[in-house]
Design a protein around this motif. Structure first.
Motif, mmCIF file in Angstrom:
data_model
loop_
_atom_site.group_PDB
_atom_site.id
_atom_site.type_symbol
_atom_site.label_atom_id
_atom_site.label_comp_id
_atom_site.label_asym_id
_atom_site.label_seq_id
_atom_site.Cartn_x
_atom_site.Cartn_y
_atom_site.Cartn_z
ATOM 1 N N GLU A 1 -13.160 0.936 -2.094
ATOM 2 C CA GLU A 1 -11.933 0.202 -1.814
ATOM 3 C C GLU A 1 -10.773 0.710 -2.652
ATOM 4 O OE1 GLU A 1 -13.313 -3.740 -2.609
ATOM 5 O OE2 GLU A 1 -13.972 -4.064 -0.545
ATOM 6 N N PHE B 1 -8.295 -2.420 -3.568
ATOM 7 C CA PHE B 1 -8.353 -3.696 -2.856
ATOM 8 C C PHE B 1 -9.246 -4.660 -3.619
ATOM 9 C CE2 PHE B 1 -10.505 -6.417 0.296
ATOM 10 C CZ PHE B 1 -9.403 -7.054 0.845
ATOM 11 N N LYS C 1 0.834 -1.199 0.000
ATOM 12 C CA LYS C 1 0.000 0.000 0.000
ATOM 13 C C LYS C 1 0.871 1.251 0.000
ATOM 14 C CE LYS C 1 -4.111 -1.919 2.204
ATOM 15 N NZ LYS C 1 -5.056 -1.799 3.317
ATOM 16 N N THR D 1 -3.901 -6.390 -2.901
ATOM 17 C CA THR D 1 -3.885 -4.959 -3.171
ATOM 18 C C THR D 1 -3.321 -4.735 -4.567
ATOM 19 O OG1 THR D 1 -3.551 -4.443 -0.826
ATOM 20 C CG2 THR D 1 -3.049 -2.699 -2.413
#
Length: 275
Positions: free
Chosen positions: A90, A110, A3, A134
């Motif tokens: 997301e 996501f 991330k 991810t």
């Protein structure tokens, strides 16, 4: 770590293109396309859209089972000139307009993966669950002219599970500049072997547990599809939106025992309150 790496890349992309930003006061939405939401009403600062959508879609990639699903719709956005930073469900990202005909989007999203229980008929039994992941999503659109009547689109989705690429051409209907109207696009989709086998591959262990033939796919052509979008304001604050998607799989995908259908289709409609 993935991330943070994705967010860092988004910031680098923004810094690289920020030096070439050009304002366009005559356009309310960042880009006048219904497939790209903009709840800021053409003003710098916060924009909020909150609502729900109802979708009738395949239960998983390649499924011939369909189901209704209710999902949140809308986004939280911050606009600064020709840049919008957003959180939409997301996905967390940035999008920007460069000159009058170039649009870029970079996001970290996501993906929920796939579970055996996604098939009510038990057609995924023995295949196990695909892990959540991810993804980094990069997109660039190029309009043929400043009114965005016709455009080209390129998109890349990458994660530890592989990469998927899309090339599309689209047409916008209507003369609105607030991002509403209708839009139709035709897309060709490609995937690498890792991404292909994530959705349609069957390894030796899965084959033994499920009774399905072992399947190992190469990368290449995945599908060709049509996407229709609409977005309209029915009042000062209420906006309706809709989407219809049809994707026809290539022969390699259709040969997989997981692909119970030659195509995937989805229809959705929703409403968003724009603050």
């Amino acid at each position: 770590m993935k991330k943070f790496a994705g967010l860092a890349l988004i910031l680098l992309v923004h810094v690289f293109f920020a030096q070439t930003a050009m304002g366009n006061d005559s356009r309310t939405a960042l880009v006048p396309l219904p497939s790209i939401d903009d709840f800021t009403r053409g003003e710098d600062g916060w924009g909020f859209g909150l609502g729900l959508s109802v979708e009738y879609e395949a239960a998983y990639e390649g499924s011939d089972e369909f189901e209704f699903e209710v999902d949140p719709a809308g986004a939280v956005q911050w606009r600064s000139g020709d840049n919008i930073y957003y959180w939409a469900g997301e996905a967390l990202g940035w999008r920007g307009l460069r000159s009058e005909t170039w649009f870029f989007d970079a996001a970290v999203a996501f993906d929920e993966g796939r579970e055996e229980g996604d098939s009510d008929d038990g057609r995924l039994d023995g295949l196990g669950d695909n892990d959540e992941t991810t993804e980094l999503v990069l997109q660039a659109r190029r309009a043929f002219d400043s009114d965005w009547r016709y455009w080209l689109d390129g998109r890349l989705t990458a994660s530890d599970d592989g990469s998927l690429g899309l090339i599309a051409v689209g047409r916008r209907f209507g003369d609105q500049t607030d991002g509403t109207g209708q839009e139709l696009s035709l897309a060709v989709v490609f995937h690498d072997s890792d991404y292909a086998n994530r959705d349609f591959g069957i390894n030796s262990e899965q084959s033994a547990d499920s009774g399905l033939a072992e399947t190992d796919l190469d990368g290449g052509f995945r599908s060709i599809g049509v996407n229709y979008n609409l977005r309209y304001f029915v009042s000062e604050n209420w906006q309706i939106l809709g989407e219809a998607v049809y994707e026809h799989y290539g022969s390699d995908v259709r040969d997989s025992p997981i692909a119970r259908s030659d195509y995937e289709a989805e229809v959705g409609i929703g409403a968003v309150y724009v603050f």
